[in-house]
Design a protein around this motif. Sequence first.
Motif, mmCIF file in Angstrom:
data_model
loop_
_atom_site.group_PDB
_atom_site.id
_atom_site.type_symbol
_atom_site.label_atom_id
_atom_site.label_comp_id
_atom_site.label_asym_id
_atom_site.label_seq_id
_atom_site.Cartn_x
_atom_site.Cartn_y
_atom_site.Cartn_z
ATOM 1 N N GLU A 19 0.826 -1.214 0.000
ATOM 2 C CA GLU A 19 0.000 0.000 0.000
ATOM 3 C C GLU A 19 0.860 1.264 0.000
ATOM 4 O O GLU A 19 0.606 2.211 -0.724
ATOM 5 C CB GLU A 19 -0.926 0.011 1.214
ATOM 6 C CG GLU A 19 -2.266 -0.626 0.903
ATOM 7 C CD GLU A 19 -3.199 -0.623 2.089
ATOM 8 O OE1 GLU A 19 -3.011 0.220 2.984
ATOM 9 O OE2 GLU A 19 -4.108 -1.468 2.111
ATOM 10 N N GLU B 75 1.073 4.071 -2.815
ATOM 11 C CA GLU B 75 0.841 5.484 -2.469
ATOM 12 C C GLU B 75 1.972 6.373 -2.982
ATOM 13 O O GLU B 75 1.744 7.407 -3.593
ATOM 14 C CB GLU B 75 0.746 5.606 -0.952
ATOM 15 C CG GLU B 75 0.075 6.885 -0.519
ATOM 16 C CD GLU B 75 -0.284 6.801 0.948
ATOM 17 O OE1 GLU B 75 0.061 7.742 1.656
ATOM 18 O OE2 GLU B 75 -0.889 5.802 1.358
ATOM 19 N N LEU C 123 4.033 5.717 -5.390
ATOM 20 C CA LEU C 123 3.996 5.747 -6.854
ATOM 21 C C LEU C 123 2.921 6.694 -7.363
ATOM 22 O O LEU C 123 3.118 7.454 -8.314
ATOM 23 C CB LEU C 123 3.690 4.339 -7.403
ATOM 24 C CG LEU C 123 4.881 3.406 -7.598
ATOM 25 C CD1 LEU C 123 4.402 2.026 -7.989
ATOM 26 C CD2 LEU C 123 5.810 3.951 -8.673
ATOM 27 N N ALA C 124 1.774 6.664 -6.651
ATOM 28 C CA ALA C 124 0.660 7.508 -7.086
ATOM 29 C C ALA C 124 0.975 8.978 -6.917
ATOM 30 O O ALA C 124 0.626 9.800 -7.760
ATOM 31 C CB ALA C 124 -0.589 7.152 -6.295
ATOM 32 N N THR C 125 1.653 9.319 -5.821
ATOM 33 C CA THR C 125 1.911 10.735 -5.570
ATOM 34 C C THR C 125 3.168 11.219 -6.277
ATOM 35 O O THR C 125 3.363 12.411 -6.435
ATOM 36 C CB THR C 125 2.033 11.025 -4.062
ATOM 37 O OG1 THR C 125 2.947 10.093 -3.516
ATOM 38 C CG2 THR C 125 0.686 10.937 -3.389
ATOM 39 N N LEU D 111 2.379 13.179 -9.250
ATOM 40 C CA LEU D 111 1.379 14.221 -9.030
ATOM 41 C C LEU D 111 2.048 15.514 -8.574
ATOM 42 O O LEU D 111 2.872 15.496 -7.663
ATOM 43 C CB LEU D 111 0.389 13.748 -7.949
ATOM 44 C CG LEU D 111 -0.748 14.712 -7.661
ATOM 45 C CD1 LEU D 111 -1.801 14.599 -8.747
ATOM 46 C CD2 LEU D 111 -1.363 14.397 -6.319
ATOM 47 N N SER D 112 1.669 16.597 -9.214
ATOM 48 C CA SER D 112 2.240 17.876 -8.816
ATOM 49 C C SER D 112 1.802 18.238 -7.395
ATOM 50 O O SER D 112 0.663 18.016 -7.013
ATOM 51 C CB SER D 112 1.768 18.957 -9.789
ATOM 52 O OG SER D 112 2.212 20.211 -9.345
ATOM 53 N N GLN D 113 2.734 18.780 -6.626
ATOM 54 C CA GLN D 113 2.419 19.210 -5.263
ATOM 55 C C GLN D 113 2.194 20.723 -5.209
ATOM 56 O O GLN D 113 1.899 21.270 -4.157
ATOM 57 C CB GLN D 113 3.570 18.845 -4.311
ATOM 58 C CG GLN D 113 3.858 17.351 -4.219
ATOM 59 C CD GLN D 113 2.705 16.577 -3.581
ATOM 60 O OE1 GLN D 113 2.258 16.894 -2.496
ATOM 61 N NE2 GLN D 113 2.201 15.583 -4.288
ATOM 62 N N GLY D 114 2.385 21.375 -6.341
ATOM 63 C CA GLY D 114 2.310 22.833 -6.359
ATOM 64 C C GLY D 114 0.896 23.379 -6.384
ATOM 65 O O GLY D 114 -0.005 22.782 -6.954
ATOM 66 N N ASP D 115 0.750 24.519 -5.730
ATOM 67 C CA ASP D 115 -0.510 25.247 -5.763
ATOM 68 C C ASP D 115 -0.467 26.223 -6.943
ATOM 69 O O ASP D 115 0.600 26.457 -7.517
ATOM 70 C CB ASP D 115 -0.652 26.019 -4.439
ATOM 71 C CG ASP D 115 -2.120 26.224 -4.095
ATOM 72 O OD1 ASP D 115 -2.949 26.084 -5.007
ATOM 73 O OD2 ASP D 115 -2.412 26.528 -2.926
ATOM 74 N N VAL D 116 -1.618 26.820 -7.276
ATOM 75 C CA VAL D 116 -1.648 27.789 -8.377
ATOM 76 C C VAL D 116 -0.703 28.958 -8.071
ATOM 77 O O VAL D 116 0.016 29.446 -8.944
ATOM 78 C CB VAL D 116 -3.091 28.299 -8.604
ATOM 79 C CG1 VAL D 116 -3.118 29.418 -9.628
ATOM 80 C CG2 VAL D 116 -3.974 27.155 -9.088
ATOM 81 N N LEU E 137 -0.063 41.690 -23.093
ATOM 82 C CA LEU E 137 -0.275 40.476 -22.297
ATOM 83 C C LEU E 137 0.721 39.390 -22.705
ATOM 84 O O LEU E 137 1.309 38.712 -21.849
ATOM 85 C CB LEU E 137 -1.716 39.991 -22.508
ATOM 86 C CG LEU E 137 -2.202 38.857 -21.603
ATOM 87 C CD1 LEU E 137 -2.279 39.321 -20.158
ATOM 88 C CD2 LEU E 137 -3.573 38.372 -22.063
ATOM 89 N N MET E 138 0.948 39.243 -24.001
ATOM 90 C CA MET E 138 1.865 38.207 -24.471
ATOM 91 C C MET E 138 3.318 38.544 -24.121
ATOM 92 O O MET E 138 4.115 37.654 -23.832
ATOM 93 C CB MET E 138 1.719 38.000 -25.990
ATOM 94 C CG MET E 138 0.421 37.325 -26.376
ATOM 95 S SD MET E 138 0.163 35.789 -25.440
ATOM 96 C CE MET E 138 -1.330 36.168 -24.543
#
Lengths: 53, 318
Positions: free
Chosen positions: B10, B14, B16-18, B21-26, B66-67
């Motif tokens: 398990e 876990e 492997l799953a994380t 996955l990005s840990q960053g916030d916006v 903007l660009m």
Amino acid sequence: MADRKRHQSLTPEEQKRRRTRSLALALTLGVLVVLFYVVTIAKLGPGVLQRPM
Amino acid sequence: MSTMSNSLVESQVESLATAGLSQGDVSDFFALLKPRVMFLVVFTALVGMVVSPSNVHPIVAFVSLLMIAVGGGASGCLNMWWDADIDAVMTRTRKRPIPAGKIQPGEALAFGVTLSVGSVIILGLVSNWLAAGLLAFTIFFYVVVYSMWLKRTTQQNIVIGGAAGALPPIVAQAAVTGHVSLDSVVLFAIIFMWTPPHFWALALVKSGDYERAGIPMMPNVAGPDATRFQILAYTILLAPLGMAPVALGFGGLAYALIALIGGFGMLALAVQVYRLRQGEPAMRVAQQLFGFSILYLFLLFATLLVEHGFGFFRPVFG
């Protein structure tokens, strides 16, 4: 089954962060769509709607 | 035994799953864009636009701006990706998203490349390919020439690298007029000449930081005294250069006054930095020059913005 396991392993905090990232991405894509539309109208003018039939 | 092996499996699942996955916030991704630098890019680019007479549609001008901002942010992001190792050992930068472990280097690279390519293509489609090419060159210069090459190899790093930070007015003028004129080149020259005294004043105060990170900043390589002399030399060139928009006719009366007073302020502080070489007063005056240099550049550009953007232009001659 593997997908369910993955979802179960995310903490509530990780889920929240992923959700905000997804929302930000959706918002960005939405803004891009509006931007392209508005720029097209601005560059071509109202004539964009007048096409020979 | 079976319970133990189950929990082991398990925990492996876990991790492997994380792992992917990005840990960053916006907000972490936003921080990668160096918002304060991005503000400076937008601000100087906007001035480059308003001093250039053009009949471009305001929406096209807005999207171009903007660009340019997104392109500037993208180069900041790629800079953070490349410099994550040295950012981790400097007090000023160790809380940035990559060294803080909030965003993986690979994520930052993908984010930066996507925004770079996207901003250049959209700018080309919306305005013209000269502006897009100049934006691409700016990103390339900042990331490859400055970050990857000069920053860790020569004490002239921020002098040459400063060109990247000075280019936005030229890109902006190209976006709204389709060409580059002497006006935006002068704005480029002002920012270019302003960069060394600005950064070296900071480097005098933070030389320990740069030393630890192994970055050959002027105070660490040539010594603090040589740096003080160069600060003074560049400021002597900068102060009259700040008056060039008046000579070219796009700096009005208000600009002339601000450039004159600000130029004397910069010179006075640079002389103080040159004279005071020991202890706390030396550090204090270097910090003052760093702070005043930001105000000086801001006032020069803000005055041009007010004069041209809000109809307050009063010519000095005639």
